[in-house]
Design an enzyme around this catalytic site. Structure first.
Site, PDB file in Angstrom:
ATOM      1  N   ASP A  13       0.815  -1.224   0.000  1.00  0.00           N
ATOM      2  CA  ASP A  13       0.000   0.000   0.000  1.00  0.00           C
ATOM      3  C   ASP A  13       0.846   1.271   0.000  1.00  0.00           C
ATOM      4  O   ASP A  13       0.442   2.297   0.555  1.00  0.00           O
ATOM      5  CB  ASP A  13      -0.961   0.032   1.208  1.00  0.00           C
ATOM      6  N   LYS A  16       2.295   2.441  -5.037  1.00  0.00           N
ATOM      7  CA  LYS A  16       3.118   2.067  -6.199  1.00  0.00           C
ATOM      8  C   LYS A  16       2.393   2.357  -7.501  1.00  0.00           C
ATOM      9  O   LYS A  16       3.003   2.732  -8.500  1.00  0.00           O
ATOM     10  CB  LYS A  16       3.447   0.559  -6.163  1.00  0.00           C
ATOM     11  N   GLY A  40      -4.250  -4.119  -4.229  1.00  0.00           N
ATOM     12  CA  GLY A  40      -5.172  -3.123  -4.780  1.00  0.00           C
ATOM     13  C   GLY A  40      -4.400  -1.910  -5.238  1.00  0.00           C
ATOM     14  O   GLY A  40      -3.476  -1.483  -4.557  1.00  0.00           O
ATOM     15  N   HIS A  41      -4.697  -1.385  -6.414  1.00  0.00           N
ATOM     16  CA  HIS A  41      -4.080  -0.111  -6.754  1.00  0.00           C
ATOM     17  C   HIS A  41      -5.117   0.848  -7.314  1.00  0.00           C
ATOM     18  O   HIS A  41      -6.011   0.467  -8.039  1.00  0.00           O
ATOM     19  CB  HIS A  41      -2.859  -0.238  -7.672  1.00  0.00           C
ATOM     20  N   GLN A 228       2.352  -5.772  -3.418  1.00  0.00           N
ATOM     21  CA  GLN A 228       2.636  -5.774  -1.970  1.00  0.00           C
ATOM     22  C   GLN A 228       3.966  -5.060  -1.678  1.00  0.00           C
ATOM     23  O   GLN A 228       4.451  -4.314  -2.517  1.00  0.00           O
ATOM     24  CB  GLN A 228       2.647  -7.199  -1.384  1.00  0.00           C
TER      25      GLN A 228
HETATM   26  P1  IMP Z   1      -2.466 -12.775   1.545  1.00  0.00           P
HETATM   27  O1  IMP Z   1      -1.543 -12.174   0.549  1.00  0.00           O
HETATM   28  O2  IMP Z   1      -3.918 -12.553   1.215  1.00  0.00           O
HETATM   29  O3  IMP Z   1      -2.159 -14.217   1.825  1.00  0.00           O
HETATM   30  O4  IMP Z   1      -2.241 -12.010   2.943  1.00  0.00           O
HETATM   31  C1  IMP Z   1      -1.038 -12.150   3.694  1.00  0.00           C
HETATM   32  C2  IMP Z   1      -0.664 -10.845   4.380  1.00  0.00           C
HETATM   33  O5  IMP Z   1      -0.275  -9.917   3.388  1.00  0.00           O
HETATM   34  C3  IMP Z   1      -1.797 -10.181   5.167  1.00  0.00           C
HETATM   35  O6  IMP Z   1      -1.241  -9.516   6.293  1.00  0.00           O
HETATM   36  C4  IMP Z   1      -2.357  -9.164   4.193  1.00  0.00           C
HETATM   37  O7  IMP Z   1      -2.989  -8.087   4.841  1.00  0.00           O
HETATM   38  C5  IMP Z   1      -1.068  -8.724   3.508  1.00  0.00           C
HETATM   39  N1  IMP Z   1      -1.292  -8.232   2.155  1.00  0.00           N
HETATM   40  C6  IMP Z   1      -1.543  -8.941   1.051  1.00  0.00           C
HETATM   41  N2  IMP Z   1      -1.673  -8.150  -0.020  1.00  0.00           N
HETATM   42  C7  IMP Z   1      -1.482  -6.892   0.420  1.00  0.00           C
HETATM   43  C8  IMP Z   1      -1.467  -5.616  -0.231  1.00  0.00           C
HETATM   44  O8  IMP Z   1      -1.607  -5.462  -1.449  1.00  0.00           O
HETATM   45  N3  IMP Z   1      -1.260  -4.544   0.591  1.00  0.00           N
HETATM   46  C9  IMP Z   1      -1.035  -4.674   1.914  1.00  0.00           C
HETATM   47  N4  IMP Z   1      -1.033  -5.837   2.545  1.00  0.00           N
HETATM   48  C10 IMP Z   1      -1.254  -6.937   1.808  1.00  0.00           C
END
Ligand code: IMP
Length: 431
Positions: A13, A16, A40-41, A228
């Site tokens: 977040d 990017k 998400g972007h 991420q």
């Molecule tokens: P997962 O990727 O859904 O398995 O989540 C694993 C961890 O990564 C969790 O703490 C999510 O909140 C975090 N996470 C996954 N994608 C994002 C992102 O795009 N932004 C921020 N945190 C993320």
């Protein structure tokens, strides 16, 4: 051949999408190579706001080819939803989308497993996943026997493959949901649904590894869009509170299929403060009214899950670590405007652990939990900076803050962002 990568240096977040969007027109190809619809972007073009979670934001730029490479885990329903939405808003460049036939596909069992398994870390704290089936799909990819790649969906064996996997998954899911909270999955229904997805996506499916190798060899300009942040990297982040892919710079090659030598420049994206969504340690977290103020000012609520993000001061120990890990050449400091109006700004310059000070980011999550941040205090600024377009027009204290961040992290600042719009960006000349 300029190959540029954009990598988040915190827990995701970092905004990017805005930098990728600004750089896209200087490139021929934009590649997403890891993660899935968990990223998400938001891209603002004029008055239009686009929220994408799977398609690269480059689909908004004419003449650029967007590639979703083999390292991504892919939710076809989400891709179709985003394609339909863009087409309904007359974004015509979806024709330039290429989906790797090596991408691993997310199925209904992955969502169910994500729900069931998130609470099972050994210390009882939830990872707090986005619930998008990301971890379970990557687990099946590595496990091999129950995985489906996009290319499999066009083979005559697809029906048989779905029947075999659904039967196995129903046995596993029955033990994960012993109270009967989950109806057994229907292989025929899944086959029909995914065959329809395959048909809709067929024009976009390609061997993107070969496409990208050929493009790189012929000097095309490629932009690698990380998803991420590096602290969520499955190997080098705050494990197990991470995502299931290599979200730091180390993931570019394995996810895209392009050798590292095609990446000539790595741009790190850093928020002027820190945020984290989900569980896991966060040394500089502000569980107080300053944290709430940053959350409100920065609209720190998840693009994908709408969860309030945890907020804190900038952690230069963590960012210096991820800068080195990702081979970052320069950073973009984002959301600087959110800090306007605070009397003082704190930056974490070292960690104290068991009475010792260190600037090394600990490898074990328990130690990241136990560290006490050592803070340096800098004076804030009161002015609204959202209309500033030149570095010299920023308040002196804002410039001093940027200089200190750059010094602590060890690389120059290349751009500063003071708002979501394309033009709310301040270029910083080197030196
Ligand atoms: P997962 O990727 O859904 O398995 O989540 C694993 C961890 O990564 C969790 O703490 C999510 O909140 C975090 N996470 C996954 N994608 C994002 C992102 O795009 N932004 C921020 N945190 C993320």
């Amino acid at each position: 051949m300029p190959g540029t990568a954009v990598i988040g240096l915190q827990w995701g977040d970092e905004a990017k999408g805005k930098i990728v969007d600004l750089l896209t027109s200087q490139h021929d190809i934009v590649v997403r190579y890891q993660g899935g619809a968990n990223a998400g972007h938001t891209v603002v073009v004029g008055d239009e706001v686009y929220k994408l979670s799977l398609l690269p934001s480059g689909v908004l730029t004419a003449g650029v080819t967007c590639v979703i490479a083999g390292g991504v885990v892919f939710n076809p329903a989400k891709a179709i939803e985003e394609l339909d939405e863009l087409e309904s808003r007359n974004v015509e460049d979806c024709d330039n989308l290429k989906l790797s036939d090596r991408i691993h596909v997310i199925f209904p069992w992955h969502f169910a497993e994500d729900r069931a398994l998130d609470s099972n870390t050994s210390d009882g704290e939830n990872i707090g996943t986005t619930g998008r089936g990301i971890g379970p799909c990557y687990r099946d990819k590595v496990g091999r026997s129950h995985a489906v790649r996009l290319g499999d969906m066009y083979r005559s064996t697809f029906r048989e493959q779905i029947e075999h996997i659904t039967a196995a998954k129903n046995r596993v899911l029955a033990s994960m949901f012993p109270d009967g909270d989950l109806q057994p999955l229907d292989a025929e229904e899944i086959f029909e649904q995914y065959s329809a997805f395959a048909e809709r996506l067929k024009p976009y499916v390609a061997d993107t590894t070969d496409y990208l190798l050929t493009a790189a060899e012929s000097g095309k300009r490629i932009l690698f869009e990380g998803a991420q942040g590096a602290l969520l990297d499955v190997d080098h982040g705050t494990y197990p509170f991470v995502t299931s892919s290599n979200s730091s710079g180390v993931g570019i090659s394995n996810g895209s299929g392009l050798p590292a030598r095609y990446v000539n420049k790595v741009i790190g994206i850093v928020k002027a403060y820190s945020t984290r969504v989900g569980g896991g340690p966060f040394p500089t977290e502000l569980d107080n009214e300053i944290g709430q103020r940053i959350r409100d000012q920065g609209n720190e609520y998840g693009t994908v899950t709408k969860r309030p993000r945890r907020c804190g001061w900038l952690d230069a120990v963590a960012v210096r670590y991820t800068t080195r890990l990702s081979g970052v050449d320069s950073i973009c400091v984002m959301l600087l405007d959110v800090l306007s109006g605070l009397d003082e700004l704190l930056i974490c310059t070292a960690y104290e652990l068991d009475g010792q000070q260190s600037t090394v980011f600990p490898s074990h999550v328990d130690d990241v939990r136990r560290v006490k941040p050592v803070f340096e205090t800098l004076p804030g600024w009161q002015e609204d900076i959202t209309k500033v377009r030149k570095l010299a027009d920023l308040p002196a204290n804002a410039r001093a803050y940027l200089d200190r961040v750059s010094q602590l992290v060890g690389v120059p600042v290349e751009m500063v962002s003071v708002g979501p719009a394309r033009d709310q960006t301040i270029p910083v000349s080197p030196g």
